[in-house]
Scaffold this active site. Structure first.
Site, mmCIF file in Angstrom:
data_model
loop_
_atom_site.group_PDB
_atom_site.id
_atom_site.type_symbol
_atom_site.label_atom_id
_atom_site.label_comp_id
_atom_site.label_asym_id
_atom_site.label_seq_id
_atom_site.Cartn_x
_atom_site.Cartn_y
_atom_site.Cartn_z
ATOM 1 N N SER A 100 0.827 -1.213 0.000
ATOM 2 C CA SER A 100 0.000 0.000 0.000
ATOM 3 C C SER A 100 0.856 1.256 0.000
ATOM 4 O O SER A 100 1.974 1.253 0.490
ATOM 5 C CB SER A 100 -0.903 0.023 1.224
ATOM 6 O OG SER A 100 -1.551 1.267 1.294
ATOM 7 N N LYS A 118 -4.725 -6.510 3.146
ATOM 8 C CA LYS A 118 -4.629 -5.355 2.238
ATOM 9 C C LYS A 118 -6.024 -4.961 1.740
ATOM 10 O O LYS A 118 -6.351 -3.787 1.613
ATOM 11 C CB LYS A 118 -3.720 -5.668 1.044
ATOM 12 C CG LYS A 118 -3.708 -4.607 -0.072
ATOM 13 C CD LYS A 118 -3.016 -3.346 0.381
ATOM 14 C CE LYS A 118 -3.172 -2.111 -0.483
ATOM 15 N NZ LYS A 118 -3.417 -2.154 -1.872
ATOM 16 N N HIS A 153 -7.733 -3.155 4.484
ATOM 17 C CA HIS A 153 -7.104 -1.823 4.514
ATOM 18 C C HIS A 153 -7.782 -0.899 3.500
ATOM 19 O O HIS A 153 -8.145 0.230 3.803
ATOM 20 C CB HIS A 153 -5.607 -1.955 4.202
ATOM 21 C CG HIS A 153 -4.938 -0.673 3.786
ATOM 22 N ND1 HIS A 153 -5.109 -0.128 2.527
ATOM 23 C CD2 HIS A 153 -4.139 0.186 4.447
ATOM 24 C CE1 HIS A 153 -4.427 1.014 2.450
ATOM 25 N NE2 HIS A 153 -3.824 1.211 3.596
ATOM 26 N N ASN A 154 -7.959 -1.399 2.287
ATOM 27 C CA ASN A 154 -8.584 -0.572 1.254
ATOM 28 C C ASN A 154 -10.041 -0.251 1.599
ATOM 29 O O ASN A 154 -10.516 0.838 1.328
ATOM 30 C CB ASN A 154 -8.510 -1.264 -0.103
ATOM 31 C CG ASN A 154 -7.114 -1.210 -0.696
ATOM 32 O OD1 ASN A 154 -6.125 -1.144 0.034
ATOM 33 N ND2 ASN A 154 -7.012 -1.246 -2.008
ATOM 34 N N GLU A 207 -10.008 2.434 3.993
ATOM 35 C CA GLU A 207 -9.645 3.643 3.234
ATOM 36 C C GLU A 207 -10.900 4.254 2.577
ATOM 37 O O GLU A 207 -11.102 5.473 2.618
ATOM 38 C CB GLU A 207 -8.605 3.243 2.185
ATOM 39 C CG GLU A 207 -8.142 4.319 1.242
ATOM 40 C CD GLU A 207 -7.183 3.731 0.185
ATOM 41 O OE1 GLU A 207 -6.237 3.017 0.563
ATOM 42 O OE2 GLU A 207 -7.390 3.985 -1.012
HETATM 43 P P1 NBP Z 1 -1.037 -1.855 -14.082
HETATM 44 O O1 NBP Z 1 -1.997 -2.474 -13.144
HETATM 45 O O2 NBP Z 1 -1.479 -0.745 -14.918
HETATM 46 O O3 NBP Z 1 -0.437 -3.008 -15.010
HETATM 47 C C1 NBP Z 1 0.485 -2.692 -16.022
HETATM 48 C C2 NBP Z 1 1.620 -3.671 -16.010
HETATM 49 O O4 NBP Z 1 1.108 -5.012 -16.184
HETATM 50 C C3 NBP Z 1 2.554 -3.428 -17.171
HETATM 51 O O5 NBP Z 1 3.863 -3.691 -16.726
HETATM 52 C C4 NBP Z 1 2.083 -4.448 -18.178
HETATM 53 O O6 NBP Z 1 3.051 -4.768 -19.131
HETATM 54 C C5 NBP Z 1 1.801 -5.604 -17.278
HETATM 55 N N1 NBP Z 1 1.032 -6.681 -17.895
HETATM 56 C C6 NBP Z 1 -0.263 -6.733 -18.279
HETATM 57 BR BR1 NBP Z 1 -1.406 -5.343 -18.193
HETATM 58 N N2 NBP Z 1 -0.619 -7.898 -18.786
HETATM 59 C C7 NBP Z 1 0.477 -8.640 -18.783
HETATM 60 C C8 NBP Z 1 0.764 -9.954 -19.212
HETATM 61 N N3 NBP Z 1 -0.185 -10.720 -19.755
HETATM 62 N N4 NBP Z 1 2.012 -10.407 -19.065
HETATM 63 C C9 NBP Z 1 2.981 -9.629 -18.539
HETATM 64 N N5 NBP Z 1 2.767 -8.372 -18.096
HETATM 65 C C10 NBP Z 1 1.534 -7.882 -18.211
HETATM 66 O O7 NBP Z 1 0.282 -1.405 -13.276
HETATM 67 P P2 NBP Z 1 0.384 -0.561 -11.922
HETATM 68 O O8 NBP Z 1 -0.588 0.560 -11.886
HETATM 69 O O9 NBP Z 1 1.825 -0.264 -11.741
HETATM 70 O O10 NBP Z 1 -0.065 -1.594 -10.801
HETATM 71 C C11 NBP Z 1 0.599 -2.832 -10.598
HETATM 72 C C12 NBP Z 1 -0.120 -3.596 -9.515
HETATM 73 O O11 NBP Z 1 -0.081 -2.858 -8.307
HETATM 74 C C13 NBP Z 1 -1.595 -3.858 -9.792
HETATM 75 O O12 NBP Z 1 -1.938 -5.115 -9.302
HETATM 76 C C14 NBP Z 1 -2.307 -2.795 -9.026
HETATM 77 O O13 NBP Z 1 -3.597 -3.173 -8.617
HETATM 78 C C15 NBP Z 1 -1.403 -2.599 -7.867
HETATM 79 N N6 NBP Z 1 -1.477 -1.203 -7.415
HETATM 80 C C16 NBP Z 1 -1.306 -0.937 -6.160
HETATM 81 C C17 NBP Z 1 -1.345 0.347 -5.728
HETATM 82 C C18 NBP Z 1 -1.131 0.573 -4.325
HETATM 83 O O14 NBP Z 1 -1.303 1.665 -3.800
HETATM 84 N N7 NBP Z 1 -0.721 -0.439 -3.655
HETATM 85 C C19 NBP Z 1 -1.531 1.417 -6.558
HETATM 86 C C20 NBP Z 1 -1.683 1.142 -7.834
HETATM 87 C C21 NBP Z 1 -1.644 -0.182 -8.243
HETATM 88 P P3 NBP Z 1 3.125 -3.958 -20.539
HETATM 89 O O15 NBP Z 1 3.943 -2.759 -20.260
HETATM 90 O O16 NBP Z 1 3.772 -4.895 -21.459
HETATM 91 O O17 NBP Z 1 1.720 -3.615 -20.922
#
Ligand code: NBP
Length: 481
Positions: free
Chosen positions: A128, A182, A185-186, A189
């Protein structure tokens, strides 16, 4: 050189987490992204990180020292499964795959079961803190085996946020425990954001203060017991002026709230577990209601509100009432969230330390707040606390808030201002403390139409009234259902 850790998925979260890892003494980080251009871009932009860029899953595996440790940060669901399938082909028994995305904990349980058959460890981990947290220190909630925690513990401790000298990470429990926590947590939130939004709305409509003036109110609140990241950023959002129109930004943003689903999961699982998380549910529903422009447009024209004007005698007193109502409602949201964690731990067999969870939420994550220390204290004093709100410190909070809380909820109803999270939190509170609930009547109704039986307050056994006969009571053999 070999890397001691790898990151797959270099979108916002993954690239920031990779940079965080690379900035720690002793780490060399291998990176891989499905679209190679993103890998090149990250490596070119951050030469200081010393990344090892890899262009295939095989190369990624070859560049990691064994046993390998890789963190996946890709789109939850299908993306995660696609990456796992590839990594399992090139990894060996003893290696560790961490899923740091927002996975559904039930998927995490299934994935761990499947992957553990290969001898590879799979560790579903809640992370998070968004983009900034990933870069500078998130709150980390790992599940998975004790064995994998031996390796991951030092790595996670080195990159986690630090709160009062302690890293914001602890081994939550086995398999899906990390993603479950987690998720809750959300959910909390969502509730916290909704309560703040309701507080802002009431103050604005009740006192006529401008967003910038209300920003000052939130800044003031942030110096007291409500001190938290969400209160702090609320002030910043309210103070923001739209460059194009010169209006407060909050007045030009479309009033339809989006959601990515983790709040809904929290409520869905709470329903399955039979845990009333009403504050969180209202927060999720409030977003759903906001996102129904068609219904709202029609209703706005035909549904009347109260006819008398809403007048507030003392804006200062009213604002203080709202602050107290917000604090009390927030205590309820946390109390409900922890109830869900306790129920989940029981259902899925996790050994979860509640106090530790409050501790690791003090830094890095979106709900970081001063009062989390009080939750840790409460569970330290009584690990079997039946509900958080009954801990002495929180009893004092809700006792002090009695008058303000009731005034704010009744005033909102009177004025026709929606305050669903305030109102439902108060209703939950009154339900919890009631000596008799109308559930007795519900049992009577259920017995009437479905012979569902009931228990009595004055003797053991299961009873049924012969409603369609002579209405005498009989003792029932079967169990109550
Ligand atoms: P995204 O959730 O937008 O996912 C994009 C990434 O996934 C890119 O690297 C993309 O590769 C890859 N990808 C996809 Br789409 N399909 C794929 C596949 N079949 N094989 C390999 N790679 C694949 O990225 P993010 O916003 O950085 O979030 C990443 C994770 O973190 C998610 O699970 C999200 O829910 C979580 N998250 C958490 C928070 C937090 O506050 N903790 C915030 C935001 C996100 P490409 O470049 O080749 O398309």
């Amino acid at each position: 050189p070999q890397a001691n850790i790898g990151v797959v998925g270099l979108a916002v979260m993954g690239s920031n987490l990779a940079r965080n890892l690379a900035s720690r003494e002793g780490n060399t980080v291998a990176v891989f992204n499905r679209t190679a251009a993103k890998t090149d871009e990250l490596v070119a932009e951050h030469p200081e990180a010393g990344f090892i860029a890899t262009k295939s899953y095989q190369e990624f595996a070859d560049r990691l020292s064994t046993p390998r440790t890789a963190i996946i940060m890709v789109q939850a669901g299908r993306g995660t499964d696609a990456v796992i399938d590839e990594l399992v082909k090139v990894f060996e028994p003893g290696d560790i795959i961490v899923d740091g995305g927002n996975a559904n904990f039930r998927d995490t349980i299934a994935r761990e079961k499947r992957i553990s058959e290969t001898g590879i460890h799979f560790v579903g981990t809640g992370i998070s803190g968004g983009e900034e947290g990933a870069l500078n220190g998130p709150s980390i909630m790992p599940g998975g085996s004790d064995e994998s925690w031996q390796t991951l513990g030092p790595i996670f401790r080195s990159i986690a946020a630090v709160a009062e000298g302690e890293p914001c990470v602890t081994h939550i429990g086995h398999d899906g425990a990390g993603h479950f926590v987690k998720m809750v947590h959300n959910g909390i939130e969502y509730a916290d954001m909704q309560l703040i939004a309701e507080g802002y709305d009431l103050i604005r409509r009740g006192t006529g203060k401008s967003p910038a003036e209300i920003a000052d109110v939130f800044d003031e609140w942030n110096r007291g017991e409500l001190e938290s990241y969400l209160i702090e950023i609320t002030a910043q959002v309210l103070r923001q002026v739209d460059a194009a129109t010169g209006k407060p930004l909050v007045d030009v943003i479309l009033d339809q709230a989006g959601a990515k689903g983790t709040g809904a999961w929290t409520v869905q699982n709470a329903l399955d577990l039979g845990v009333p998380v009403s504050g969180i549910a209202e927060a999720v529903f409030a977003r759903s209601l906001s996102s129904k422009p068609g219904q709202r447009a029609v209703a706005q024209k035909v549904l009347p509100g109260p006819s008398d004007r809403w007048t507030i005698e003392s804006p200062e007193d009213f604002i203080e009432d709202v602050r107290q109502a917000l604090y009390a409602s927030k205590v309820i949201a946390y109390s409900q969230g922890f109830d869900e964690i306790i129920a989940g731990a029981e259902e899925f067999g996790w050994d979860i330390d509640k106090g530790d969870i409050a501790k690791i939420w003090r830094g890095g994550c979106i709900i970081r707040a001063r009062f989390l220390n009080r939750i840790t204290d409460a569970y330290a004093a009584d690990p079997d606390l039946t509900s958080l709100v009954t801990a002495p410190f929180f009893v004092d909070v809700v006792t002090a808030a009695q008058g303000p809380w009731r005034r704010v909820v009744s005033m909102a109803a009177h004025a026709g201002v929606p305050a669903p999270a305030f109102a439902s939190s108060l209703a939950y509170y009154d339900g919890l403390r009631a000596d008799r609930l109308p559930a007795a009547l519900i049992q009577g109704q259920r017995d009437f139409f479905g012979a569902h039986t009931y228990k009595r307050v004055d003797k053991d056994g299961i009873f049924h009234t012969l409603w369609s006969g002579d209405r005498s009571e009989v003792e029932s053999e079967g169990s109550s259902h």
